[in-house]
Design an enzyme around this catalytic site. Structure first.
Site, PDB file in Angstrom:
ATOM      1  N   ASP A   1       0.858  -1.184   0.000  1.00 32.29           N
ATOM      2  CA  ASP A   1       0.000   0.000   0.000  1.00 32.29           C
ATOM      3  C   ASP A   1       0.899   1.240   0.000  1.00 32.29           C
ATOM      4  OD1 ASP A   1      -3.213   0.551   0.979  1.00 32.29           O
ATOM      5  OD2 ASP A   1      -1.782   2.215   1.069  1.00 32.29           O
ATOM      6  N   ILE A   2       0.553   2.206  -0.826  1.00 32.59           N
ATOM      7  CA  ILE A   2       1.361   3.419  -0.978  1.00 32.59           C
ATOM      8  C   ILE A   2       1.295   4.295   0.284  1.00 32.59           C
ATOM      9  CG2 ILE A   2      -0.395   4.975  -1.957  1.00 32.59           C
ATOM     10  CD1 ILE A   2       1.625   5.693  -4.152  1.00 32.59           C
TER      11      ILE A   2
ATOM     12  N   ASN B   1     -12.808  -2.927   2.495  1.00 31.91           N
ATOM     13  CA  ASN B   1     -13.702  -1.781   2.618  1.00 31.91           C
ATOM     14  C   ASN B   1     -14.703  -1.888   1.471  1.00 31.91           C
ATOM     15  OD1 ASN B   1     -12.297  -0.713   4.805  1.00 31.91           O
ATOM     16  ND2 ASN B   1     -10.851   0.347   3.488  1.00 31.91           N
TER      17      ASN B   1
ATOM     18  N   GLU C   1     -11.984   3.572  -1.344  1.00 29.58           N
ATOM     19  CA  GLU C   1     -11.555   4.712  -2.168  1.00 29.58           C
ATOM     20  C   GLU C   1     -11.162   4.281  -3.578  1.00 29.58           C
ATOM     21  OE1 GLU C   1      -8.480   6.625   0.060  1.00 29.58           O
ATOM     22  OE2 GLU C   1      -9.905   7.436   1.507  1.00 29.58           O
ATOM     23  N   VAL C   2     -10.683   3.050  -3.689  1.00 24.69           N
ATOM     24  CA  VAL C   2     -10.328   2.515  -5.010  1.00 24.69           C
ATOM     25  C   VAL C   2     -11.354   1.425  -5.335  1.00 24.69           C
ATOM     26  CG1 VAL C   2      -8.601   1.297  -6.376  1.00 24.69           C
ATOM     27  CG2 VAL C   2      -7.872   3.017  -4.701  1.00 24.69           C
TER      28      VAL C   2
ATOM     29  N   HIS D   1     -10.096  -5.275  -3.450  1.00 25.14           N
ATOM     30  CA  HIS D   1      -8.775  -5.559  -2.869  1.00 25.14           C
ATOM     31  C   HIS D   1      -8.935  -5.917  -1.410  1.00 25.14           C
ATOM     32  CE1 HIS D   1      -9.581  -1.241  -2.605  1.00 25.14           C
ATOM     33  NE2 HIS D   1      -8.951  -1.255  -1.448  1.00 25.14           N
TER      34      HIS D   1
ATOM     35  N   HIS E   1      -7.051  -5.916   2.194  1.00 30.04           N
ATOM     36  CA  HIS E   1      -5.940  -5.319   2.944  1.00 30.04           C
ATOM     37  C   HIS E   1      -5.379  -6.364   3.910  1.00 30.04           C
ATOM     38  CE1 HIS E   1      -6.790  -0.901   2.153  1.00 30.04           C
ATOM     39  NE2 HIS E   1      -7.976  -1.403   1.859  1.00 30.04           N
TER      40      HIS E   1
END
Ligand code: AMP
Length: 109
Positions: A31-32, A88, A96-97, A101, A103
């Site tokens: 994760d960025i 999420n 948000e994306v 995905h 986490h």
């Protein structure tokens, strides 16, 4: 592949990223904006918006994501200390994306 999806662009190499793992179903990258000492994203190659959009045919993808998360936790040496896995879902769930995905976070002292 979705035109304006940032994770699709990472998957197809349009946005450079280091994959910690890749197979025919998914990729794993850091994760960025990490929320923990270890924060990885397990991302299916197939563009699926969120958990809400899963089809019966996606069962194997989800299973592979969870199995891979467990393997990555071992590789990162956080399996024994413990970690969290979460999705999420949509804006109210903090997504948000909008490309599915999982986490993987852990590594706290
Ligand atoms: P979510 O809020 O569940 O949609 O999580 C999206 C996650 O993607 C956030 O934790 C972001 O920090 C992460 N993220 C966004 N852009 C990138 C990127 N280019 N490379 C890696 N992680 C990213």
């Amino acid at each position: 592949m979705e035109k304006d999806c940032i994770f699709c662009k990472i998957i197809n190499g349009e946005i450079p990223s280091d994959f910690l793992y890749k197979n025919d179903t998914l990729v794993v990258f850091k994760d960025i904006n990490p929320q923990a000492p270890v924060h990885l994203l397990i991302v299916p190659l197939k563009h699926i918006r969120s958990i809400n959009d899963l089809m019966q045919e996606d069962k194997e993808i989800v299973s592979e994501m969870i199995m891979t998360a467990g393997e990555m936790a071992k590789k990162e040496n956080i399996a024994e200390s413990g970690y969290r896995l979460f999705f999420n879902v949509e804006k109210g769930g903090g997504q948000e994306v909008f490309h599915l995905h999982l986490h993987l976070v852990g590594g706290w002292k």
